[in-house]
Structures are given as structure tokens and as C-alpha cells.
Design an enzyme around this catalytic site. Structure first.
Site, PDB file in Angstrom:
ATOM      1  N   ASP A  74       0.832  -1.205   0.000  1.00  0.00           N
ATOM      2  CA  ASP A  74       0.000   0.000   0.000  1.00  0.00           C
ATOM      3  C   ASP A  74       0.864   1.252   0.000  1.00  0.00           C
ATOM      4  OD1 ASP A  74      -2.740  -0.338  -0.195  1.00  0.00           O
ATOM      5  OD2 ASP A  74      -2.985  -0.806   1.929  1.00  0.00           O
TER       6      ASP A  74
ATOM      7  N   GLU B  17     -14.083  -2.293  -2.134  1.00  0.00           N
ATOM      8  CA  GLU B  17     -14.317  -2.463  -0.700  1.00  0.00           C
ATOM      9  C   GLU B  17     -15.611  -1.807  -0.249  1.00  0.00           C
ATOM     10  OE1 GLU B  17     -12.316  -1.640   3.719  1.00  0.00           O
ATOM     11  OE2 GLU B  17     -11.180  -1.190   1.886  1.00  0.00           O
TER      12      GLU B  17
END
Length: 286
Positions: free
Chosen positions: A102, A201
Site C-alpha cells: 500500500d 471495498e
């Protein structure tokens, strides 16, 4: 054959061992679109990477480490240096899964050039194969800039934790028609810009299904739909290390309970002087 550093679990020491480098590649992951579902979990340490690697296609060094490892209130305070340290550990502990790191908040949003400098530094520091960045249409130019310069990018749309202050919380996204349309547009823009995969998500299921079917790269669901091309969870959540977890988490084990019971047994043996016993102590040589 190649040499990678892994932990010898019999000694808990890092030692160089020979391991076949059969690591999955970005093109191999992309080709799985519409095929067998892709398995992805988060990993932050060498030992966890070793345990997850044989069962996963991808390991994500998520900025969720801010909360899971460091006890921070959100992912916002996570730094590039924190991500690099854990990313390198996960690469050392794996040889099969594709490792993605990330990009933390503030390291890529200002411009494509900033994103390239941060991402190229991250890949050099960790040995990972790709980076993940949150954001939709506004980040499409940056995704294209990186992919055209040899940096594979995984996108992330829907509930984007780095934007928690703007979103007002961690609730599911896409309940209104306007928001649903924006999520679809965001996902399509990131896929069209060259992302090799896209995390979807916390969106209502029909939107996740529509988005999955409308892009040509794998959609990896988390709180989305089983119809996505794969799934990701925070490993500590699915292992049951936390009492409270999001609605979309299935606890596959009660590791918190197991650890608590083991420590209780250890404490009892220490207090009763049953530990250490003769098997754990050294006798003098004759």
C-alpha cells in the site's frame, strides 16, 4: 533456483535457504480475470508471510498495519518508511505469492511525479512487485503515469479508508444511485488507466457485481460480493485475533482464544514452578 531469506522455524533465526522462485507475476494475476477466484490476505511480518504464502495468490502489505500492528486510530498516520520496513519483511518471508504494498496517505496524491518517486522508492526498498493506491477517477492519470513507466498498480475504490475523514466513517458505499454511479465510474476509470487489479471495498453487492463484470482486470472484493474475481481480508480479522470485526469478516478461527489459553497455561506453570522442567534446562556435563 534462487536464495531468499526466510525464518527457520526450528530456531526462529533468519537464515539464507534455497527456495524455488515460482512467484506469481502481475500478468499471471491479470489473466485470472473471470477464472478461478484469486486469494489475497494481508501480511505484515516474515513469519505470517511464511504461513500465508502457500495458500495465497497475493499478499497485501496493507496500511491497515497502522491499526493492526501499531494501534493507531486510522491509516492516516502511516508513513512510507513504515510500509517499506514491513513490505521488505513480507517479501523475505514469501516466494510464491505476488506481494503488493500500500502507498500511504500523502505519498502519491499531489501529482503523478510524486507518486512515481514514492512508488519507485518503495519497490526498490522492498522488492515487492506492485503498489496499491486508493482513489477513483481523480487518480486515473496517476495510475496511467505509473503503469506506463513500469510500476504495476492495484487500484482501490468504494470504501477507501484513507478518505475516512471525507467519507465520515466506514459505512458501506453505493446505497444511493448517485454514489453507486460514481463508484462504477471510478472503477472503470482506474481499470482503463492500466491497473492490473482493483480492490472493491465495502459497497452494496449489486454494484460490486456490476463493476466486476464491466472491467477487464480482476476485481478483488472485501465486503463486496462472492461474484468478484477474488477476495481479500485482513488476516488478523479472519483468524479471530480481534473481538470486534467488520460485518463482512468471517472468523475462520478463534486465535485470540487459543493464545489466551496458552498464555494462561504458561503463567500457571511459571507460578507453580512447573516450568522450566528438566526438558527445558541444561544439566552439567559429566
Amino acid at each position: 533456483m534462487s536464495t531468499t531469506y526466510t525464518i527457520d522455524s526450528s530456531t526462529s533465526r533468519a537464515t539464507p535457504v534455497s527456495a524455488p522462485m515460482k512467484r506469481l507475476t502481475v500478468p499471471a494475476i491479470r489473466k485470472r480475470k473471470g477464472g478461478d477466484p484469486l486469494v489475497m490476505l494481508t501480511a505484515y511480518t516474515v513469519r505470517m508471510a511464511q504461513l500465508l504464502d502457500p495458500h495465497c495468490d497475493m499478499l497485501l502489505v496493507g496500511d491497515s498495519l497502522g491499526q493492526v500492528v501499531y494501534g493507531l486510530p486510522s491509516t492516516i498516520p502511516v508513513t512510507l518508511e513504515m510500509m517499506a520496513a514491513h513490505g521488505a519483511a513480507v517479501v523475505r518471508g514469501s516466494y510464491h505469492s505476488l506481494v503488493i504494498v500500500d502507498m500511504p496517505f500523502g505519498s502519491y496524491e499531489a501529482s503523478p511525479q510524486q507518486a512515481f518517486e514514492s512508488a519507485s522508492w518503495m519497490l526498490k526498498q522492498t522488492g515487492a512487485a506492485a503498489v496499491k493506491m486508493e482513489g477513483g477517477t481523480a487518480m486515473a492519470e496517476t495510475v496511467r503515469f505509473l503503469t506506463e513507466r513500469g510500476i504495476p498498480v492495484m487500484g482501490h475504490v468504494g470504501l477507501t479508508p484513507q478518505a475516512v475523514n471525507a467519507l465520515g466513517g466506514y459505512g458501506a458505499r453505493g446505497r444511493s444511485q448517485e454514489e453507486a454511479s460514481a463508484i462504477i465510474d471510478d472503477g472503470r476509470a482506474i481499470a482503463a488507466a492500466g491497473a492490473f487489479a482493483l480492490v472493491v471495498e465495502g459497497v452494496v453487492e449489486p454494484i460490486a457485481i456490476e463493476l466486476t463484470r464491466s472491467i477487464d482486470c480482476p476485481a478483488i472484493g472485501i465486503g463486496a460480493s462472492a461474484q468478484c474475481d477474488g477476495q481479500v481480508l485482513v488476516a488478523e480479522d479472519m483468524l479471530g485475533l480481534f473481538e470486534r470485526t467488520p460485518r463482512f469478516v468471517k472468523k475462520f478461527e478463534d486465535m485470540a482464544g487459543r493464545i489466551s489459553a496458552a498464555v494462561e497455561a504458561y503463567a500457571g506453570d511459571v507460578r507453580s514452578r512447573a516450568f522450566p522442567g528438566s526438558e527445558q534446562t541444561y544439566a552439567p556435563k559429566n
